[in-house]
Design a protein around this motif. Sequence first.
Motif, short mmCIF file in Angstrom:
data_model
loop_
_atom_site.label_atom_id
_atom_site.label_comp_id
_atom_site.label_asym_id
_atom_site.label_seq_id
_atom_site.Cartn_x
_atom_site.Cartn_y
_atom_site.Cartn_z
N HIS A 108 -19.25 -44.85 10.34
CA HIS A 108 -17.83 -44.77 9.98
C HIS A 108 -16.98 -44.06 11.01
N ASN A 109 -17.62 -43.24 11.85
CA ASN A 109 -16.91 -42.49 12.88
C ASN A 109 -17.92 -42.06 13.94
N ASP A 123 -21.02 -40.05 12.84
CA ASP A 123 -21.88 -40.67 11.84
C ASP A 123 -22.98 -41.49 12.53
#
Length: 110
Positions: free
Chosen positions: A38-39, A42
């Motif tokens: 997600h980023n 992560d």
Amino acid sequence: MSKDDIHPLATGRGGCIASDRITIDGLPVRFMYRQQPHNPQDSGWAFLSGTEDDAYMNDAAKHDIYDVNTIANYDRSIIPFLDAPVGSVFEKVPGATDFVLITDWAPSRS
């Protein structure tokens, strides 16, 4: 596991999701999968004992975000699989010592 018990086994890999069945109850990792992160922090990994049902996982209080290195300290058997690509799913059935690649499962998109 206390902070002093954590050793550098799989550092620099980012965060992951792990259920309380591993971090609180002390069960081994028996199911792991990697989604699209997600980023940048992560890893995309989720680590489960294999005993969690949908109701358990839908309760946000029963899982948390950890550094992958922390979960590797709980169960070192995950380490050889941490470079697997996004979309990878592995399972270790009770009584088995090795993870096997699973090709017929994907996480739900909730």
